[in-house]
Design a protein around this motif. Structure first.
Motif, short mmCIF file in Angstrom:
data_model
loop_
_atom_site.label_atom_id
_atom_site.label_comp_id
_atom_site.label_asym_id
_atom_site.label_seq_id
_atom_site.Cartn_x
_atom_site.Cartn_y
_atom_site.Cartn_z
N VAL A 1 1.11 -1.23 -0.02
CA VAL A 1 -0.21 0.12 -0.10
C VAL A 1 0.62 1.02 0.41
N LEU A 2 2.20 1.14 1.15
CA LEU A 2 2.96 2.91 0.70
C LEU A 2 3.21 2.68 -0.64
N LEU A 3 4.12 1.47 -1.51
CA LEU A 3 4.39 1.75 -2.75
C LEU A 3 3.00 2.30 -3.61
N VAL A 4 2.06 2.31 -3.57
CA VAL A 4 1.50 2.31 -3.98
C VAL A 4 1.00 3.97 -3.62
N VAL A 5 -0.11 4.29 -2.78
CA VAL A 5 0.73 6.07 -2.58
C VAL A 5 2.18 6.36 -2.71
N LEU A 6 2.95 6.27 -2.48
CA LEU A 6 4.22 6.95 -3.56
C LEU A 6 3.96 7.06 -4.85
N GLY A 7 3.70 5.41 -5.74
CA GLY A 7 3.54 5.83 -6.55
C GLY A 7 2.51 6.94 -7.19
N VAL A 8 1.47 6.86 -6.52
CA VAL A 8 1.00 7.80 -7.21
C VAL A 8 1.30 9.03 -7.19
N ALA A 9 1.50 9.82 -5.84
CA ALA A 9 2.76 10.86 -5.46
C ALA A 9 3.46 11.29 -6.18
N ALA A 10 4.44 10.40 -6.35
CA ALA A 10 4.80 10.42 -7.80
C ALA A 10 4.97 10.94 -9.15
N MET A 11 3.72 10.59 -9.79
CA MET A 11 3.14 10.89 -11.03
C MET A 11 1.89 11.79 -10.01
N ILE A 12 1.13 12.26 -9.51
CA ILE A 12 0.63 13.58 -9.50
C ILE A 12 1.89 15.12 -8.70
N PHE A 13 2.90 14.42 -8.51
CA PHE A 13 3.96 15.61 -8.03
C PHE A 13 4.95 14.44 -8.80
N ALA A 14 5.05 15.40 -10.34
CA ALA A 14 6.12 14.85 -11.07
C ALA A 14 7.13 15.63 -10.82
N LEU A 15 7.36 16.91 -11.34
CA LEU A 15 8.29 17.46 -10.63
C LEU A 15 9.46 17.48 -9.93
N ALA A 16 8.68 16.59 -8.37
CA ALA A 16 9.17 17.18 -7.58
C ALA A 16 9.64 15.76 -7.71
N ALA A 17 9.31 15.18 -7.95
CA ALA A 17 9.35 13.39 -8.03
C ALA A 17 10.66 12.79 -9.46
N THR A 18 10.70 14.19 -9.93
CA THR A 18 12.05 13.98 -11.28
C THR A 18 13.07 14.92 -10.46
N ILE A 19 12.74 15.75 -9.72
CA ILE A 19 13.52 16.46 -9.64
C ILE A 19 14.86 15.76 -7.89
N ALA A 20 13.70 15.00 -7.49
CA ALA A 20 14.42 14.06 -6.50
C ALA A 20 15.42 13.29 -7.10
N THR A 21 14.53 11.88 -8.21
CA THR A 21 15.24 11.25 -8.96
C THR A 21 17.03 11.75 -9.51
N VAL A 22 17.06 13.44 -9.68
CA VAL A 22 17.71 13.77 -10.44
C VAL A 22 18.87 13.84 -9.62
#
Length: 173
Positions: free
Chosen positions: A33-54
């Motif tokens: 469930v945590l992984l699903v929630v984090l995945g949905v959050a990464a899709m919603i907050f794409a810019l923040a997720a990309t900055i974190a990944t980079v």
């Protein structure tokens, strides 16, 4: 009577593994469930997720650069020394750029960062594979070099469409 040599051994089977996991089903479901929630959050907050990944990629490049320089310092020939150290310096440079400017669009970064880095690393691996003594297993080094060169070519030929999966893609990037 049981054999004393097999007393400490367990029989490994899928059923036995499932039986051991039954006691932990709540933690496994919670983790899913945590992984699903984090995945949905990464899709919603794409810019923040990309900055974190980079940023994480930048840290990985910095660690790889330091490791390559360390390997170069221990190499036995000047040619290998310079290849390892120059590769390490390039990795450090890319890591610093990614870490300092993670917001720079991946669409602009892919052709000048990922593709050349992959291609050069692949050619260096091929060169180093040829430098290995004949009695050493070289097949995996050759394979790693060829796959890395192929990755660089794929990035160059499919850019900018591949920028979505190479380093992530911020919304509107």
């Amino acid at each position: 009577m049981s054999d004393s040599s097999s007393a400490g051994r367990e029989i490994h089977s899928l059923g036995g593994a499932i039986h051991h996991l039954r006691d932990r089903w709540g933690a496994i479901v919670a983790f899913g469930v945590l992984l699903v929630v984090l995945g949905v959050a990464a899709m919603i907050f794409a810019l923040a997720a990309t900055i974190a990944t980079v940023t994480i990629n930048g840290v990985v490049f910095l660690i790889a650069g330091a490791a390559e320089i360390g390997i170069g310092m221990r190499s036995q020939g000047w040619g290998r020394f310079f290849l390892w150290v120059i590769g390490g310096i390039l990795y450090l440079f890319v890591g610093l750029v990614l870490h300092i400017q993670p917001y720079l669009s991946p669409r602009r970064r892919s052709p000048w960062c990922s593709a050349p880095a992959s291609s050069v690393a692949g050619f260096v691996r091929l060169y180093l594979a040829f430098q290995l003594p004949a009695d050493h297993p070289r097949a995996m080094v050759f394979l790693a070099g060829a796959v890395t060169i192929l990755l660089g070519l794929i990035i160059v030929t499919h850019w900018p469409a591949d920028s979505i999966w190479v380093l992530g893609n911020p919304a509107g990037g």
